[in-house]
Design a protein around this motif. Structure first.
Motif, mmCIF file in Angstrom:
data_model
loop_
_atom_site.group_PDB
_atom_site.id
_atom_site.type_symbol
_atom_site.label_atom_id
_atom_site.label_comp_id
_atom_site.label_asym_id
_atom_site.label_seq_id
_atom_site.Cartn_x
_atom_site.Cartn_y
_atom_site.Cartn_z
ATOM 1 N N UNK A 151 -15.463 -9.051 -23.077
ATOM 2 C CA UNK A 151 -16.041 -7.725 -22.843
ATOM 3 C C UNK A 151 -15.574 -6.753 -23.903
ATOM 4 N N UNK A 152 -16.161 -5.578 -23.867
ATOM 5 C CA UNK A 152 -15.759 -4.473 -24.728
ATOM 6 C C UNK A 152 -15.544 -3.240 -23.853
ATOM 7 N N UNK A 153 -14.400 -2.607 -24.022
ATOM 8 C CA UNK A 153 -14.151 -1.326 -23.351
ATOM 9 C C UNK A 153 -14.041 -0.263 -24.427
ATOM 10 N N UNK A 154 -15.023 0.633 -24.449
ATOM 11 C CA UNK A 154 -15.053 1.683 -25.467
ATOM 12 C C UNK A 154 -14.582 3.011 -24.878
ATOM 13 N N UNK A 155 -14.648 4.057 -25.670
ATOM 14 C CA UNK A 155 -14.170 5.369 -25.230
ATOM 15 C C UNK A 155 -14.932 5.857 -24.003
ATOM 16 N N UNK A 156 -16.217 5.572 -23.933
ATOM 17 C CA UNK A 156 -17.005 5.992 -22.772
ATOM 18 C C UNK A 156 -16.565 5.273 -21.502
ATOM 19 N N UNK A 157 -16.251 3.982 -21.621
ATOM 20 C CA UNK A 157 -15.756 3.228 -20.468
ATOM 21 C C UNK A 157 -14.432 3.802 -19.982
ATOM 22 N N UNK A 158 -13.575 4.137 -20.936
ATOM 23 C CA UNK A 158 -12.278 4.716 -20.598
ATOM 24 C C UNK A 158 -12.468 6.053 -19.881
ATOM 25 N N UNK A 159 -13.381 6.869 -20.384
ATOM 26 C CA UNK A 159 -13.639 8.178 -19.775
ATOM 27 C C UNK A 159 -14.136 8.039 -18.340
ATOM 28 N N UNK A 160 -14.819 6.927 -18.040
ATOM 29 C CA UNK A 160 -15.375 6.745 -16.697
ATOM 30 C C UNK A 160 -14.314 6.464 -15.637
ATOM 31 N N UNK A 161 -13.108 6.086 -16.061
ATOM 32 C CA UNK A 161 -12.050 5.756 -15.093
ATOM 33 C C UNK A 161 -10.769 6.567 -15.297
ATOM 34 N N UNK A 162 -10.669 7.343 -16.345
ATOM 35 C CA UNK A 162 -9.399 7.979 -16.705
ATOM 36 C C UNK A 162 -8.914 8.958 -15.646
ATOM 37 N N UNK A 163 -9.824 9.497 -14.823
ATOM 38 C CA UNK A 163 -9.418 10.483 -13.828
ATOM 39 C C UNK A 163 -9.074 9.889 -12.474
ATOM 40 N N UNK A 164 -9.107 8.568 -12.369
ATOM 41 C CA UNK A 164 -8.685 7.929 -11.125
ATOM 42 C C UNK A 164 -7.229 8.300 -10.846
ATOM 43 N N UNK A 165 -6.923 8.568 -9.587
ATOM 44 C CA UNK A 165 -5.578 9.056 -9.242
ATOM 45 C C UNK A 165 -4.467 8.046 -9.530
ATOM 46 N N UNK A 166 -4.816 6.770 -9.599
ATOM 47 C CA UNK A 166 -3.793 5.765 -9.918
ATOM 48 C C UNK A 166 -3.899 5.252 -11.351
ATOM 49 N N UNK A 167 -4.693 5.909 -12.153
ATOM 50 C CA UNK A 167 -4.733 5.618 -13.596
ATOM 51 C C UNK A 167 -3.905 6.682 -14.308
ATOM 52 N N UNK A 168 -2.839 6.265 -14.962
ATOM 53 C CA UNK A 168 -1.899 7.210 -15.579
ATOM 54 C C UNK A 168 -2.191 7.501 -17.044
ATOM 55 N N UNK A 169 -3.092 6.706 -17.647
ATOM 56 C CA UNK A 169 -3.371 6.969 -19.051
ATOM 57 C C UNK A 169 -3.989 5.780 -19.744
ATOM 58 N N UNK A 170 -3.771 5.725 -21.042
ATOM 59 C CA UNK A 170 -4.342 4.690 -21.908
ATOM 60 C C UNK A 170 -3.283 3.623 -22.189
ATOM 61 N N UNK A 171 -3.665 2.358 -22.024
ATOM 62 C CA UNK A 171 -2.725 1.253 -22.189
ATOM 63 C C UNK A 171 -2.304 1.033 -23.632
ATOM 64 N N UNK A 172 -1.388 0.112 -23.801
ATOM 65 C CA UNK A 172 -0.731 -0.114 -25.088
ATOM 66 C C UNK A 172 -1.729 -0.200 -26.245
ATOM 67 N N UNK A 173 -1.549 0.677 -27.212
ATOM 68 C CA UNK A 173 -2.445 0.731 -28.368
ATOM 69 C C UNK A 173 -1.979 -0.275 -29.398
#
Length: 579
Positions: A151-173
């Motif tokens: 799969x591919x997770x792009x910036x738009x995919x990240x934006x769709x879940x970033x505000x979930x209360x149990x999502x703390x941020x962006x994983x290891x870059x």
């Protein structure tokens, strides 16, 4: 917190109403003042309400803790649940009795197979476990453009879940070149997290000086890839938190302790990253990081602080990490601090584990959207042939005890234009076969230092794109392993003399079993025994964990993807043959 609950907590804290539980006469570990004091501890509605006094009303339950210590619940600051080979519910039941009450998980393994559905599954699967599971959205799916993932997770995919209360941020870059050179899509991902004031985790092995300045300038806050005390100091100098990792393959706690001082300790965290069932059941979890640090001479309260309040501060988890009023009642009770062995573990004020056992096993959910995909195109034994003309070749040299490799060279045997195994050389064939989209891609290379003889070992756990990876000394057994993995829906398989001699199915994305962790452990023990006794694999490496990292093209120096041999030091493909 709701109004009625807050009022209830305040009434208990002030003595106007009784607490639910009082823990009497405990030695309480204070991670703020770095001291221990004797007191009662009051809990109401899963929240610590304070230390009470003799005039407070009688609680509903009294637990005598005389001579025992109450320690904040441990926090694993970076973990891949998938590396336990177990489902999230089974993982919870295994580590909670060890005193780990909170984890910050990066599901980039399952997301590389199943995309954003992998994150959704992990969130749902941990919704009702006692373990408090938070997540970082994977930043590198795929890890690089040098391999094919599911799969591919792009910036738009990240934006769709970033505000979930149990999502703390962006994983290891992991794509540190992309950060340093300002790749547009990489920067967009970082900005999504920064735009909502969430954390970006790092992954920067060997980066130094100006490149490290550029990497940290992007706002990346953490790193778990330090190998030396100097690397730890240099990252903390730039305001980064450093995770002291103790996993099954990467064991960095003891080496890095030499760089930890009273001045910088608040920027140190503990993590496990990747830990297999055997390591969890034999050693423990974050309590093992704590205990080996204490054994190495660290003050027990300092070690506990690294495992608790430091992680809570880093990840803005202000409701936990300490024994203090207003914090969650997540803690463990132990007889001593020289070696922490949890007798009881409380999460949200409820007893969830006692004497190393979970009180009530977690209920596993149906793994929707994360079925194992084994779409391998037109595979035959002939597909494995390694055609070369020049016997002078590049070799992936395994470094025992970790996931790094070295660039090696060798002169190998060729018959009729095809590489053949030489019994006098510890050099084997390594192949990576794309399994997600039926592309037909097969990468081939040679590897030294594994030690296998007369057979083949393969797995669909091949970081980070999790294609099929197989190592062996003959094509017959290697092809049998590939077909076995396809038939069982992914997992681990081993073949010798034309027959499968051991396997373990991983029906959840080809990465996780649906069995309990002790059951998985029992199967893994049998597979490890076969690896060492039937194949003579070197005992100073983990036969499956080591193999799984040979396809990760972000860890130096040479790795293999389904697209070919990859030089991580130049971030480019390289030829097998040396002119």
């Amino acid at each position: 917190m709701e109004l009625n609950k807050l009022r209830s907590v305040l009434d208990s804290a002030s003595g106007r109403s009784p607490a639910d539980i009082v823990f009497k006469n405990a030695y309480i570990v204070d991670v703020f003042n770095k001291e221990i004091f004797i007191s009662d501890l009051y809990v109401k509605d899963g929240i610590i309400t304070g230390f009470g006094d003799e005039n407070f009303p009688s609680p509903r339950e009294i637990i005598d803790c005389s001579g025992k210590y109450i320690v904040p619940g441990f926090i694993d600051s970076h973990v891949h649940i998938e590396s336990s080979h177990s489902s999230p519910s089974a993982f919870s039941d295994a580590i909670v009795p060890q005193g780990t009450t909170t984890i910050i998980a990066d599901p980039h393994e399952i997301c590389n197979v199943s995309g954003i559905s992998g994150l959704d599954y992990m969130l749902e699967a941990t919704e009702n476990t006692p373990l408090q599971a938070f997540f970082m959205i994977p930043s590198c799916v795929p890890a690089t453009s040098s391999e094919h993932s599911g799969a591919i997770i792009d910036a738009n995919s990240i934006a769709s879940r970033i505000n979930h209360e149990r999502v703390l941020g962006l994983g290891e870059m992991m794509n540190y070149p992309g950060v340093i050179w300002g790749d547009e899509e990489v920067l967009k991902k970082i900005l999504v997290a920064k735009g909502v004031k969430k954390i970006v985790d790092g992954h920067s092995p060997g980066i130094e000086k100006g490149e490290l300045d550029a990497y940290s300038s992007s706002g990346i806050l953490t790193d778990h890839e330090c190998e030396t005390p100097s690397e730890l100091v240099q990252r903390i100098k730039r305001g980064m938190y450093v995770m002291l990792r103790q996993g099954s393959a990467c064991k960095n706690v003891i080496p890095l302790l030499k760089g930890v001082t009273k001045s910088n300790i608040e920027y140190c965290l503990f993590c496990t990253d990747d830990k297999q069932p055997e390591s969890i059941l034999k050693e423990g979890h974050i309590n093992y990081n704590v205990n080996i640090s204490i054994d190495a001479g660290m003050n027990p309260i300092d070690a506990i602080a690294i495992a608790t309040i430091n992680a809570a501060k880093c990840y803005n988890l202000k409701d936990r990490g300490a024994i203090a009023p207003g914090r969650r009642a997540d803690f463990l009770i132990t007889k001593g601090l020289e070696k922490i062995i949890p007798e009881k573990v409380y999460i949200g004020g409820s007893l969830v584990a006692e004497n190393g056992k979970i009180v009530e096993p977690s209920i596993a959910i149906e793994p929707k959207g994360v079925a194992s995909v084994m779409d391998v195109k037109n595979f035959t034994k002939a597909s494995l042939a390694l055609n070369i003309k020049n016997p002078h070749v590049r070799v992936i040299d395994i470094i025992p005890g970790g996931v790094l490799t070295k660039k090696g060279e060798a002169h190998v045997t060729i018959e009729h234009g095809v590489w053949v195994h030489n019994n006098h050389q510890d050099i084997l064939k390594l192949v990576v076969i794309e399994r997600h989209h039926g592309t037909g891609y097969i990468g081939k290379a040679l590897i030294r230092g594994y030690g296998l003889t007369h057979g083949a070992v393969g797995t669909t756990i091949a970081h980070d794109s999790h294609n099929i990876i197989v190592i062996g000394d003959n094509d017959e057994d290697m092809s049998i392993v590939v077909n076995s993995l396809i038939s069982i829906g992914g997992g681990i398989s081993m073949a010798k003399n034309g027959k499968v001699i051991g396997s373990l199915a991983h029906p959840i994305a080809g990465l996780m079993s649906d069995k309990s962790l002790p059951e998985v452990h029992s199967s893994m023990v049998k597979l490890h025994t076969l690896a060492f006794e039937e194949f003579n694999i070197h005992k100073n490496i983990d036969p499956f964990m080591t193999l799984s990292f040979m396809a990760l093209p972000v860890i130096p120096e040479l790795k293999l993807t389904d697209m070919g041999l990859f030089d991580v030091t130049t971030f480019s493909f390289t030829e097998l043959e040396i002119e």
